[in-house]
Design a protein around this motif. Structure first.
Motif, mmCIF file in Angstrom:
data_model
loop_
_atom_site.group_PDB
_atom_site.id
_atom_site.type_symbol
_atom_site.label_atom_id
_atom_site.label_comp_id
_atom_site.label_asym_id
_atom_site.label_seq_id
_atom_site.Cartn_x
_atom_site.Cartn_y
_atom_site.Cartn_z
ATOM 1 N N GLY A 1 -12.500 2.616 34.574
ATOM 2 C CA GLY A 1 -11.849 2.670 33.259
ATOM 3 C C GLY A 1 -12.661 2.068 32.133
ATOM 4 O O GLY A 1 -12.172 1.987 30.996
ATOM 5 N N LYS A 2 -13.902 1.683 32.427
ATOM 6 C CA LYS A 2 -14.734 1.034 31.395
ATOM 7 C C LYS A 2 -14.875 1.944 30.166
ATOM 8 O O LYS A 2 -15.180 3.120 30.303
ATOM 9 N N ASN A 3 -14.610 1.375 29.010
ATOM 10 C CA ASN A 3 -14.689 2.104 27.726
ATOM 11 C C ASN A 3 -13.673 3.240 27.626
ATOM 12 O O ASN A 3 -13.837 4.155 26.823
ATOM 13 N N LYS A 4 -12.642 3.196 28.442
ATOM 14 C CA LYS A 4 -11.563 4.183 28.339
ATOM 15 C C LYS A 4 -10.286 3.463 27.888
ATOM 16 O O LYS A 4 -10.116 2.271 28.124
ATOM 17 N N THR A 5 -9.420 4.230 27.245
ATOM 18 C CA THR A 5 -8.211 3.647 26.642
ATOM 19 C C THR A 5 -6.979 4.413 27.086
ATOM 20 O O THR A 5 -6.998 5.648 27.112
ATOM 21 N N MET A 6 -5.937 3.657 27.415
ATOM 22 C CA MET A 6 -4.634 4.267 27.699
ATOM 23 C C MET A 6 -3.654 3.848 26.606
ATOM 24 O O MET A 6 -3.568 2.662 26.260
ATOM 25 N N VAL A 7 -2.943 4.820 26.058
ATOM 26 C CA VAL A 7 -1.845 4.534 25.126
ATOM 27 C C VAL A 7 -0.533 4.718 25.864
ATOM 28 O O VAL A 7 -0.329 5.734 26.541
ATOM 29 N N LEU A 8 0.334 3.727 25.760
ATOM 30 C CA LEU A 8 1.659 3.795 26.389
ATOM 31 C C LEU A 8 2.697 3.964 25.289
ATOM 32 O O LEU A 8 2.825 3.097 24.417
ATOM 33 N N ILE A 9 3.405 5.092 25.330
ATOM 34 C CA ILE A 9 4.375 5.432 24.287
ATOM 35 C C ILE A 9 5.782 5.248 24.843
ATOM 36 O O ILE A 9 6.131 5.879 25.852
ATOM 37 N N PHE A 10 6.573 4.439 24.182
ATOM 38 C CA PHE A 10 7.948 4.201 24.644
ATOM 39 C C PHE A 10 8.954 4.687 23.602
ATOM 40 O O PHE A 10 9.024 4.138 22.503
ATOM 41 N N PHE A 11 9.713 5.706 23.993
ATOM 42 C CA PHE A 11 10.864 6.122 23.186
ATOM 43 C C PHE A 11 12.101 5.321 23.597
ATOM 44 O O PHE A 11 13.126 5.416 22.935
ATOM 45 N N ASN A 12 11.990 4.592 24.750
ATOM 46 C CA ASN A 12 13.140 3.837 25.290
ATOM 47 C C ASN A 12 12.647 2.493 25.817
ATOM 48 O O ASN A 12 11.457 2.311 26.058
ATOM 49 N N SER A 13 13.590 1.596 26.048
ATOM 50 C CA SER A 13 13.264 0.237 26.484
ATOM 51 C C SER A 13 12.640 0.221 27.881
ATOM 52 O O SER A 13 12.824 1.153 28.669
ATOM 53 N N SER A 14 11.943 -0.871 28.177
ATOM 54 C CA SER A 14 11.344 -1.033 29.502
ATOM 55 C C SER A 14 10.907 -2.474 29.699
ATOM 56 O O SER A 14 10.489 -3.132 28.758
ATOM 57 N N LEU A 15 10.970 -2.935 30.916
ATOM 58 C CA LEU A 15 10.340 -4.193 31.313
ATOM 59 C C LEU A 15 9.249 -3.886 32.355
ATOM 60 O O LEU A 15 8.065 -4.043 32.117
ATOM 61 N N ARG A 16 9.680 -3.364 33.531
ATOM 62 C CA ARG A 16 8.772 -3.150 34.644
ATOM 63 C C ARG A 16 7.705 -2.095 34.339
ATOM 64 O O ARG A 16 6.519 -2.315 34.609
ATOM 65 N N THR A 17 8.135 -0.961 33.803
ATOM 66 C CA THR A 17 7.192 0.138 33.597
ATOM 67 C C THR A 17 6.121 -0.261 32.589
ATOM 68 O O THR A 17 4.936 0.015 32.781
ATOM 69 N N ARG A 18 6.553 -0.915 31.541
ATOM 70 C CA ARG A 18 5.623 -1.345 30.492
ATOM 71 C C ARG A 18 4.569 -2.304 31.065
ATOM 72 O O ARG A 18 3.365 -2.108 30.907
ATOM 73 N N LEU A 19 5.024 -3.337 31.762
ATOM 74 C CA LEU A 19 4.098 -4.368 32.221
ATOM 75 C C LEU A 19 3.259 -3.888 33.404
ATOM 76 O O LEU A 19 2.057 -4.143 33.469
ATOM 77 N N SER A 20 3.893 -3.197 34.347
ATOM 78 C CA SER A 20 3.145 -2.796 35.547
ATOM 79 C C SER A 20 2.104 -1.726 35.220
ATOM 80 O O SER A 20 0.990 -1.750 35.756
ATOM 81 N N THR A 21 2.450 -0.787 34.324
ATOM 82 C CA THR A 21 1.497 0.276 34.001
ATOM 83 C C THR A 21 0.337 -0.281 33.182
ATOM 84 O O THR A 21 -0.828 0.078 33.393
ATOM 85 N N GLN A 22 0.666 -1.177 32.271
ATOM 86 C CA GLN A 22 -0.384 -1.803 31.465
ATOM 87 C C GLN A 22 -1.312 -2.639 32.364
ATOM 88 O O GLN A 22 -2.535 -2.570 32.242
#
Ligand code: CP
Length: 315
Positions: free
Chosen positions: A34-55
């Motif tokens: 993943g060096k020099n690559k970027t992931m954007v996480l878009i949330f239309f709804n709330s999250s705890l686990r998905t947000r933190l674990s995916t990041q």
């Protein structure tokens, strides 16, 4: 693998599980991917686990991550084509999605069912616009009809705890005060069937899941009978599919309690979280050694990392 929206995107489920257990044992061994690559996480709804674990999964692979909470951090977004945009939504997804795609290499999207139209929800109108217009791989972080990262973590959890090759796994409806989407149960059914487990689904009448998920699978309407001999009990609430989005019952006799767990074969208790205690499950059960809900949540990091690794290897 280009996009990840369901178990059907996984070419080989056994190999995917091997990848997930490998990254759990060696979280930072693939940080070059993943060096020099970027992931954007878009949330239309709330999250705890998905947000933190995916990041965290993306960071373990060496990626940079950016999180956008639509409607809170950014402009409110219109999703319907052909509308006159004279309301409170100044930006259209049709522009926003390709713009976001310019800034990253992978997009994760959370967009729940809206319960305004069954047809729109089951066509995955939001998720599919991201796939169509972003120009980059898209990972579902729970869409209207499926929550594949959760189901992948659930599968890992069962695989590592099962005592026989084809365990009896019971998906049981349980009461909840609000109308919840069918994404988790749909997805769970899909992944358990793909794994060829002995799956039993139990719920009150009127809560039948969509035929595309249940095709050929009989419902056991007697919850106690369903629990007999089970090795895993997976509790979840969902609103009616037939009477779309409606709550037909809040019957607390469907709450998972110790008396029902005693009918099982020392079953593990599972839930995706967040969970309403003493609605879905009693304190006694969720606080008992049989509860594996924290292990499931921990496996979210590894299911996400396995998916991102497989996508990065194809980029
Ligand atoms: N299970 C799950 O997806 O949790 P969050 O809604 O907190 O992300």
């Amino acid at each position: 693998m280009r996009h990840f929206t369901s178990v059907n995107d996984i070419p080989d489920l056994r190999k995917a599980l091997d990848v997930a257990f490998d990254v759990r044992n060696n979280p930072f061994a693939y940080s070059h991917l993943g060096k020099n690559k970027t992931m954007v996480l878009i949330f239309f709804n709330s999250s705890l686990r998905t947000r933190l674990s995916t990041q965290k999964a993306a960071m373990n692979l060496g990626m940079n991550t950016m999180v956008l909470n639509v409607n809170e951090d950014g402009w409110k977004m219109e999703s319907e084509l052909g509308v006159v945009m004279d309301g409170d939504k100044p930006e259209h997804l049709r522009e926003a999605i390709p713009v976001i795609g310019e800034y990253c290499d992978i997009i994760g999207v959370r967009s729940f069912a809206r319960f305004e139209s069954r047809e729109d929800d089951y066509q995955e109108k939001i998720l599919n616009q991201f796939i169509q217009y972003s120009g980059v791989p898209v990972v579902s972080m729970e869409a209207a009809t499926r929550h594949p990262l959760q189901s992948f973590a659930d599968l890992m959890t069962i695989e590592e705890l099962k005592s026989r090759p084809r365990p009896k796994v019971v998906l049981t409806w349980a009461p909840h005060p609000r109308a919840l989407p069918q994404a988790v149960p749909n997805s769970f059914v899909e992944w358990m069937r793909k794994a060829d487990y002995d799956l039993v689904v139990t719920h009150p009448e009127g809560y039948e899941l969509a035929p595309e998920f249940m095709d050929g699978l009989q419902v056991e309407y007697d919850q106690r009978k369903a629990f007999e001999g089970a090795e895993f009990i997976y509790a979840k609430n969902w609103a009616s599919y037939t009477h779309y989005g409606q709550i037909l019952s809040k019957d607390r006799s469907w709450t998972v309690d110790q008396a029902k767990m005693d009918l099982t074969d020392n079953a593990k208790f599972m839930h995706c979280l967040p969970v309403r205690r003493n609605m879905i499950v009693t304190d006694e059960v969720i606080d008992s050694p049989a509860s594996v809900v924290i292990r499931e949540a921990a496996n979210r990091e590894w299911s996400a990392q396995a998916v991102l690794k497989m996508i990065l290897e194809g980029l």
